[in-house]
Design an enzyme around this catalytic site. Structure first.
Site, PDB file in Angstrom:
ATOM      1  CE1 TYR A  90      -3.661   2.503   1.256  1.00 59.61           C
ATOM      2  CE2 TYR A  90      -1.694   3.640   2.527  1.00 59.61           C
ATOM      3  CZ  TYR A  90      -2.970   3.536   1.946  1.00 59.61           C
ATOM      4  OH  TYR A  90      -3.751   4.877   2.136  1.00 59.61           O
TER       5      TYR A  90
ATOM      6  CD  GLU B 288      -5.921   4.619  -0.586  1.00 56.54           C
ATOM      7  OE1 GLU B 288      -5.962   4.899   0.472  1.00 56.54           O
ATOM      8  OE2 GLU B 288      -6.990   4.656  -1.151  1.00 56.54           O
TER       9      GLU B 288
END
Lengths: 403, 290
Positions: A101, A189
């Site tokens: 991530y 993101e």
């Protein structure tokens, strides 16, 4: 302004962030052509501005043309948590060795960009934080210094990602930061950040939020606004230069100044009603703008009553009154209006309204009295939308731990 | 006494030759603010109703003695105008402009915090009014009189609403400070409340917050630790849905962060009285001063 995945990936690609090969498609035919070009197996992905599309059946693997066509047909037009799919993205299927991530966020509390990296990806960041808070490394970057190689190294080592990909992941973070600053983003993101079987590092998803106030210097991105995904009244308001947010109640609201309008919504709720919208007519509103705003409010069929709450500073109450009179002259208005005018030229405004003697328009002296009256006249609100998420004051897992 | 602007304020307006800049700049002068200069590049040597216009802020400081700047230029030029005023040594810069890119403000903020010579208030704010002394910005001064309530707010009209309810109960204000509705502003609630705490005229502080960010929560901690004067608070946006910007660029609930409920709870937990609506705020203020 939020971008769809494929738009976000195009933005990434411009800044050298590696992405799998893919093509956008707006029809089934386009999707099949795109799949042939990209080469099977491909993944057909619904392009909507909401999470959870995989679980909702909006992401499907196709091994050949027949499957690609079948999946494209199933996904286009489907409803995902209230968003209709108008656009697909056809992407070369990736083989997954690791899912990480990465994100760059505008940390308004710290007033610095914050870069995040985790060895656990493919789930919500809140979930990562819950499962293993040590799995997320966070670092603030001085906006006047910018992202340095050491930032990348620290994040890589502190997040515990695989040794052999530390360099390419560091490079990706550097480029993401460049994109964050260069594109005036509020959020970038990458989830998951993928390490393939060949140990290549790519962004498998892209969530991008841009600063609406900076679009003037990114004309090419400004055109990407997803008008198809926009609420019809919100679109109408934007085209008229009004600040409008649709809510799910039945009391239409017009006020001047963002804070006063928010306060008006709250007071309506306290009086037992449910606001239908936020509408800030702004400072110095002229009669025409007021009349325009009334049209936008009434375009929402749920509205059964309207509250005007004006505290005139630069805005003059006589202008507001004239705007309302104009609106009654040009529109077919059947719902009750409650009007509270205070501040600059308030007496003049009230006199104009009294002289015009508009049908079903009620003038009240204070904000609280006006709110109660509007709620009473608007009557029962329609049943609550069960799936609308309410604001909660719950846990705050992705807050900066240093705060 | 008062804070930030008073009879010693010598104001330069960046954008004085523009429509908004001249309207409000001259309005401030009529109120009694000492408007000493305007700045518009390439219009140096002209004047706006007797106020000299300079090409640079530096010239306005050197030749007209400006110590406070009001920035009224369009968003693309605003960060530059703030930095120019700071570079020229202006002590206080008040930026009214709405719509400045957030990244511009990150750089400006970081720079100004490093060189503490200049204080920035705003952007996206209505300005500062010290009733009876000086008005810098767009606050309609005729609603307010001199008094002992310090008022600090992220919103303009909401401030007028609360200020007016206070006035109806017979209270005036030491100073009214609009800190602005953007995600990144030059002065926080804490910065302004610290000034009110040390201002002898201010006996009560009213703070008016709204959804988005965590400034109110931080302020709650600060009040508990460092403020001796009573504070009454109001928070707007209890009914705001998550993910929607409510007019002000900074007024947004992100996921579960920045809600009005969380802010009100944080303040109440530290003993700050929070009114549920502007009327309750004025009532609470009256009681605190009784």
């Amino acid at each position: 302004m939020d971008l769809l995945e494929y738009q976000g990936k195009q933005l990434f690609a411009r800044h050298g962030v590696p992405i799998p090969e893919g093509r956008p498609a707006a029809t089934i035919e386009e999707a099949v052509i795109a799949a042939d070009e990209v080469g099977y197996p491909v993944v057909i992905k619904a392009q909507v501005l909401i999470g959870g599309r995989g679980k909702a059946g909006g992401i499907k693997l196709a091994n050949d043309r027949e499957e690609a066509e079948r999946h494209a047909k199933a996904i286009i037009g489907m409803d995902i948590h209230g968003f209709t799919v108008h656009q697909l993205y056809v992407e070369k299927a990736s083989d997954i060795a690791e899912e990480y991530y990465a994100a760059v966020v505008f940390d308004r509390g710290a007033k610095q960009p914050m870069v995040m990296l985790s060895r656990m990806g493919g789930m919500e960041v809140e979930e990562i934080a819950e499962k293993d808070p040590t799995a997320i490394a966070r670092l603030h970057v001085d906006p006047l210094v910018g992202f340095q190689a050491f930032h990348g190294r620290r994040l890589a080592f502190e997040s515990g990602i695989a040794e052999d990909v530390i360099r390419p992941v560091g490079t990706m973070l550097e480029r993401l930061y460049e994109a964050f600053v260069g594109e005036d983003a509020m959020l970038l993101e990458v989830n998951p950040l993928l390490v393939t079987g060949d140990r290549e590092v790519v962004a498998l998803d892209a969530k991008v939020t841009l600063d609406g106030n900076a679009l003037y210097r990114h004309p090419e991105t400004a055109e990407l606004r997803n008008t198809g995904a926009e609420d019809p009244q919100e679109r109408m308001a934007r085209e008229r230069g009004l600040t409008y947010v649709k809510l799910d109640g039945n009391v239409g609201i017009l006020g001047n100044g963002a804070g006063l309008v928010m306060s008006t919504l709250d007071v309506v709720a306290q009086a037992g009603g449910r606001p239908a919208n936020f509408l800030d007519a702004g400072g110095g509103s002229k009669a025409e703008e007021i009349s325009n705003a009334v049209e936008v409010i009434l375009a929402n069929p749920k509205v059964t009553g309207v509250l005007f709450n004006i505290f005139g500073g630069i805005t003059r109450c006589d202008e507001v009154a004239n705007g309302l009179i104009t609106a009654f002259g040009s529109l077919d208005i059947s719902v009750p209006f409650v009007v509270r005018l205070d501040g600059t030229n308030d007496e003049e405004g009230r006199r104009l309204l009294a002289d015009a003697d508009l049908p079903n328009v009620h003038v009240e002296k204070t904000m609280l009295e006006a709110a109660s009256r509007a709620v009473e006249l608007a009557g029962e609100a329609p049943p609550e939308d069960a799936d609308r998420p309410g604001p909660s004051a719950g846990a705050d897992p992705d807050a900066d731990p240093e705060q | 006494m008062s804070i930030l602007v008073d009879k010693d304020t010598k104001l330069v307006v960046a954008g004085l030759t523009g429509r908004e800049g001249s309207f409000h700049g001259l309005n401030n002068r009529r109120y009694g603010t000492d408007l000493v200069a305007g700045v518009t590049p390439s219009k140096g040597g002209q004047d706006v109703e007797g106020v000299p216009v300079f090409d640079t802020v530096h010239a306005a400081v050197q030749e007209a003695g400006a110590n406070t700047a009001m920035v009224f230029v369009p968003p693309p030029a605003a960060a530059d105008a703030i930095l120019e005023a700071a570079d020229a040594g202006v002590e206080l810069v008040i930026c009214i402009t709405e719509g400045i890119p957030a990244h511009d403000m990150l750089r400006v903020y970081t720079h100004l915090r490093r060189d503490e010579r200049t204080r920035l208030v705003g952007p996206n704010c209505p300005g500062i009014l010290s009733p009876g002394k000086a008005n810098v910005g767009i606050i309609p001064a005729h609603f307010f009189s001199e008094g002992n309530v310090g008022l600090v707010s992220r919103s303009g009209t909401l401030t007028y609403q609360i200020g007016n309810e206070l006035a109806q109960r017979g209270f005036g204000n030491s100073t009214i400070v609009g800190i602005g509705g953007d995600p990144v502003v030059g002065s926080s609630f804490i910065d302004v409340i610290a000034q009110f705490e040390s201002d002898p005229e201010t006996e009560l502080i009213v703070m008016c917050g709204e959804i988005g960010g965590d400034e109110e929560e931080r302020t709650a901690d600060y009040i508990a630790e460092s403020v001796s004067k009573p504070v009454v608070a109001y928070i707007a946006g209890f009914t705001a849905p998550p993910g929607k910007t409510m007019g002000h660029a900074g007024a947004i609930v992100s996921g579960s962060k920045g809600t009005a409920a969380a802010k009100a709870e944080a303040l109440e937990a530290k003993g700050v009285r929070v009114g549920r609506n502007p009327t309750e705020v004025a009532d609470a203020a009256s009681e605190a001063l009784a």
